[in-house]
Design a protein around this motif. Structure first.
Motif, PDB file in Angstrom:
ATOM      1  N   VAL A  82       6.748   7.545  -9.854  1.00  0.00           N
ATOM      2  CA  VAL A  82       5.997   6.974  -8.736  1.00  0.00           C
ATOM      3  C   VAL A  82       4.504   7.262  -8.893  1.00  0.00           C
ATOM      4  N   ASP A  83       4.161   8.472  -9.319  1.00  0.00           N
ATOM      5  CA  ASP A  83       2.748   8.806  -9.544  1.00  0.00           C
ATOM      6  C   ASP A  83       2.150   7.910 -10.626  1.00  0.00           C
ATOM      7  N   GLU A  84       2.893   7.696 -11.706  1.00  0.00           N
ATOM      8  CA  GLU A  84       2.404   6.832 -12.785  1.00  0.00           C
ATOM      9  C   GLU A  84       2.291   5.382 -12.316  1.00  0.00           C
ATOM     10  N   ALA A  85       3.214   4.967 -11.467  1.00  0.00           N
ATOM     11  CA  ALA A  85       3.149   3.605 -10.922  1.00  0.00           C
ATOM     12  C   ALA A  85       1.885   3.411 -10.096  1.00  0.00           C
ATOM     13  N   ASN A  86       1.580   4.370  -9.257  1.00  0.00           N
ATOM     14  CA  ASN A  86       0.435   4.230  -8.365  1.00  0.00           C
ATOM     15  C   ASN A  86      -0.905   4.315  -9.088  1.00  0.00           C
ATOM     16  N   VAL A  87      -0.928   4.981 -10.229  1.00  0.00           N
ATOM     17  CA  VAL A  87      -2.146   5.008 -11.043  1.00  0.00           C
ATOM     18  C   VAL A  87      -2.546   3.586 -11.449  1.00  0.00           C
ATOM     19  N   GLU A  88      -1.552   2.758 -11.725  1.00  0.00           N
ATOM     20  CA  GLU A  88      -1.827   1.378 -12.139  1.00  0.00           C
ATOM     21  C   GLU A  88      -2.506   0.571 -11.035  1.00  0.00           C
ATOM     22  N   LEU A  89      -2.374   1.008  -9.792  1.00  0.00           N
ATOM     23  CA  LEU A  89      -2.892   0.240  -8.656  1.00  0.00           C
ATOM     24  C   LEU A  89      -4.287   0.680  -8.207  1.00  0.00           C
ATOM     25  N   ILE A  90      -4.812   1.743  -8.788  1.00  0.00           N
ATOM     26  CA  ILE A  90      -6.106   2.283  -8.354  1.00  0.00           C
ATOM     27  C   ILE A  90      -7.223   1.232  -8.358  1.00  0.00           C
ATOM     28  N   PRO A  91      -7.326   0.378  -9.401  1.00  0.00           N
ATOM     29  CA  PRO A  91      -8.424  -0.607  -9.398  1.00  0.00           C
ATOM     30  C   PRO A  91      -8.409  -1.575  -8.229  1.00  0.00           C
ATOM     31  N   PHE A  92      -7.263  -1.758  -7.588  1.00  0.00           N
ATOM     32  CA  PHE A  92      -7.158  -2.713  -6.482  1.00  0.00           C
ATOM     33  C   PHE A  92      -7.586  -2.120  -5.145  1.00  0.00           C
ATOM     34  N   GLN A  93      -7.832  -0.810  -5.127  1.00  0.00           N
ATOM     35  CA  GLN A  93      -8.325  -0.095  -3.948  1.00  0.00           C
ATOM     36  C   GLN A  93      -7.445  -0.363  -2.710  1.00  0.00           C
ATOM     37  N   ASP A  94      -8.063  -0.712  -1.577  1.00  0.00           N
ATOM     38  CA  ASP A  94      -7.319  -0.794  -0.318  1.00  0.00           C
ATOM     39  C   ASP A  94      -6.250  -1.885  -0.320  1.00  0.00           C
ATOM     40  N   LYS A  95      -6.432  -2.912  -1.151  1.00  0.00           N
ATOM     41  CA  LYS A  95      -5.450  -3.988  -1.202  1.00  0.00           C
ATOM     42  C   LYS A  95      -4.098  -3.494  -1.725  1.00  0.00           C
ATOM     43  N   ALA A  96      -4.118  -2.359  -2.440  1.00  0.00           N
ATOM     44  CA  ALA A  96      -2.886  -1.832  -3.034  1.00  0.00           C
ATOM     45  C   ALA A  96      -2.136  -0.876  -2.115  1.00  0.00           C
ATOM     46  N   ILE A  97      -2.676  -0.577  -0.953  1.00  0.00           N
ATOM     47  CA  ILE A  97      -2.058   0.427  -0.066  1.00  0.00           C
ATOM     48  C   ILE A  97      -0.586   0.104   0.252  1.00  0.00           C
ATOM     49  N   PRO A  98      -0.226  -1.144   0.601  1.00  0.00           N
ATOM     50  CA  PRO A  98       1.200  -1.413   0.861  1.00  0.00           C
ATOM     51  C   PRO A  98       2.100  -1.114  -0.332  1.00  0.00           C
ATOM     52  N   LEU A  99       1.689  -1.535  -1.525  1.00  0.00           N
ATOM     53  CA  LEU A  99       2.517  -1.283  -2.710  1.00  0.00           C
ATOM     54  C   LEU A  99       2.596   0.209  -3.027  1.00  0.00           C
ATOM     55  N   MET A 100       1.495   0.932  -2.839  1.00  0.00           N
ATOM     56  CA  MET A 100       1.516   2.383  -3.048  1.00  0.00           C
ATOM     57  C   MET A 100       2.454   3.064  -2.058  1.00  0.00           C
ATOM     58  N   ALA A 101       2.385   2.637  -0.828  1.00  0.00           N
ATOM     59  CA  ALA A 101       3.234   3.234   0.213  1.00  0.00           C
ATOM     60  C   ALA A 101       4.706   2.940  -0.042  1.00  0.00           C
ATOM     61  N   ILE A 102       5.014   1.737  -0.540  1.00  0.00           N
ATOM     62  CA  ILE A 102       6.396   1.392  -0.861  1.00  0.00           C
ATOM     63  C   ILE A 102       6.910   2.263  -2.003  1.00  0.00           C
ATOM     64  N   ALA A 103       6.049   2.537  -2.979  1.00  0.00           N
ATOM     65  CA  ALA A 103       6.437   3.425  -4.076  1.00  0.00           C
ATOM     66  C   ALA A 103       6.792   4.812  -3.554  1.00  0.00           C
ATOM     67  N   GLU A 104       5.992   5.313  -2.613  1.00  0.00           N
ATOM     68  CA  GLU A 104       6.280   6.621  -2.015  1.00  0.00           C
ATOM     69  C   GLU A 104       7.594   6.582  -1.239  1.00  0.00           C
ATOM     70  N   TYR A 105       7.831   5.481  -0.557  1.00  0.00           N
ATOM     71  CA  TYR A 105       9.063   5.325   0.225  1.00  0.00           C
ATOM     72  C   TYR A 105      10.303   5.411  -0.673  1.00  0.00           C
ATOM     73  N   ILE A 106      10.197   4.884  -1.873  1.00  0.00           N
ATOM     74  CA  ILE A 106      11.332   4.882  -2.801  1.00  0.00           C
ATOM     75  C   ILE A 106      11.840   6.292  -3.088  1.00  0.00           C
ATOM     76  N   THR A 107      10.926   7.239  -3.256  1.00  0.00           N
ATOM     77  CA  THR A 107      11.353   8.603  -3.578  1.00  0.00           C
ATOM     78  C   THR A 107      11.713   9.402  -2.330  1.00  0.00           C
ATOM     79  N   ASN A 108      11.276   8.962  -1.178  1.00  0.00           N
ATOM     80  CA  ASN A 108      11.531   9.719   0.058  1.00  0.00           C
ATOM     81  C   ASN A 108      12.666   9.159   0.903  1.00  0.00           C
ATOM     82  N   ARG A 109      13.253   8.038   0.499  1.00  0.00           N
ATOM     83  CA  ARG A 109      14.273   7.404   1.325  1.00  0.00           C
ATOM     84  C   ARG A 109      15.558   8.232   1.354  1.00  0.00           C
ATOM     85  N   THR A 110      16.356   8.007   2.394  1.00  0.00           N
ATOM     86  CA  THR A 110      17.609   8.755   2.562  1.00  0.00           C
ATOM     87  C   THR A 110      18.832   7.845   2.494  1.00  0.00           C
ATOM     88  N   HIS A 111      18.634   6.549   2.201  1.00  0.00           N
ATOM     89  CA  HIS A 111      19.771   5.629   2.055  1.00  0.00           C
ATOM     90  C   HIS A 111      19.354   4.435   1.198  1.00  0.00           C
TER      91      HIS A 111
END
Length: 322
Positions: free
Chosen positions: A293-322
């Motif tokens: 997930v950390d490596e995935a989000n590094v790829e989105l850094i150039p997109f700045q604020d436009k990437a926030i939803p995709l970054m947040a979804i990546a975080e959700y993937i590792t924190n989900r419970t179902h």
């Protein structure tokens, strides 16, 4: 370094830190729960209108039974988010988002069959073959797969023919022997075998799970006319979250209940499937998912604020419970 140059360098450094802090602050305040809920509602509404029950009613009812059974709708949401990041709008990507869910639902119907993973429950309800029989379940999956491609072509508006053709090609590649089907074949071949290595396991899930997730992200960007650099970054992001998603799926199969999962828990162990926890253990599996997930989000850094939803979804993937 003279005083003027030093002061300019200091100002640039302070500006950079301010931008990073601003980005991290906005990302921290982003309400992912609301975002996912709103996008899911949009997708659900579109899916409900996507299939009309006509003669012979049974097959359309079987298709709708599984397609409208709920779920996270993660693949459609990734498609919509990627399209918006790339300068497109939701309406432009919604037909492809629906098609992705049709293809994903097909894979679940077929995956649950006795000849495959043999499960009685999916998304908290009886699997398709338990309600309609194995014959109709197979045909319902076939129907959804074929319907998906026609839906993309007939319903997409304000997208060039070239980009639309690219989307169809990407979807086809993701679901064929080059993607989902190929991964499923190896998954079945290695069931019950103890000699699987991490490279083979990665190959299985990069195809069985990751290929359609990657298509979800990349197709959204293609619809918006993204250039090759953007597509490559999003592809690397998607491949990483695809593997992270499967790792966490394997962990949850061990740690969660059937009620939490909406499907039978512990079935991987019963089927003697090779999983990430079986090779790495629970904690190392979680650590590897976190790294991806950390490596995935590094790829989105150039997109700045436009990437926030995709970054947040990546975080959700590792924190989900179902």
């Amino acid at each position: 370094m003279n005083t003027q140059v030093f002061e300019q360098a200091l100002q640039n450094l302070q500006l950079e830190h301010h931008q990073v802090f601003k980005h991290e602050t906005e990302r921290a305040t982003f309400d992912l729960k609301t975002y996912l809920s709103e996008r899911k509602n949009q997708v659900e509404a579109a899916l409900k209108q996507s299939i009309t029950v006509v003669y012979p009613e049974k097959i359309y009812e079987a298709m709708s039974y599984s397609l409208l059974a709920g779920g996270k709708r993660l693949r459609p949401i990734l498609c919509l988010a990627s399209c918006e990041l790339s300068g497109g709008i939701v309406e432009m990507a919604m037909p492809t988002a629906c098609a992705l869910e049709m293809i994903h639902t097909m894979s679940l119907i077929h995956d649950d069959l006795p000849a495959m993973d043999n499960d009685d429950y999916r998304r908290g309800r009886l699997t398709n073959h338990k309600v309609y029989g194995e014959d109709i379940a197979i045909l319902a999956g076939d129907g959804l797969l074929a319907y998906a491609f026609g839906f993309v072509v007939s319903k997409t508006k304000e997208v060039s023919d070239t980009n639309l053709l690219q989307v169809v090609s990407k979807l086809s590649y993701a679901v064929a022997a080059t993607g989902l089907v190929g991964g499923q074949v190896l998954d079945l071949e290695f069931e019950g075998k103890q000699n699987i290595d991490i490279e083979t396991l990665n190959f299985i899930h990069a195809h069985k799970t990751g290929a359609l997730l990657e298509a979800s992200v990349v197709c959204g960007a293609i619809l918006a006319g993204a250039n090759d650099e953007v597509l490559q970054r999003l592809s690397r992001y998607a491949r990483n979250i695809g593997l992270a998603f499967q790792i966490i799926d394997d962990v949850l199969d061990v740690t969660a209940t059937s009620e939490e999962l909406g499907k039978t828990a512990g079935k991987d162990e019963k089927a003697q499937k090779a999983t990430y926890p079986s090779l790495w253990g629970i904690e190392e599996s979680k650590r590897q998912a976190r790294r991806l997930v950390d490596e995935a989000n590094v790829e989105l850094i150039p997109f700045q604020d436009k990437a926030i939803p995709l970054m947040a979804i990546a975080e959700y993937i590792t924190n989900r419970t179902h």
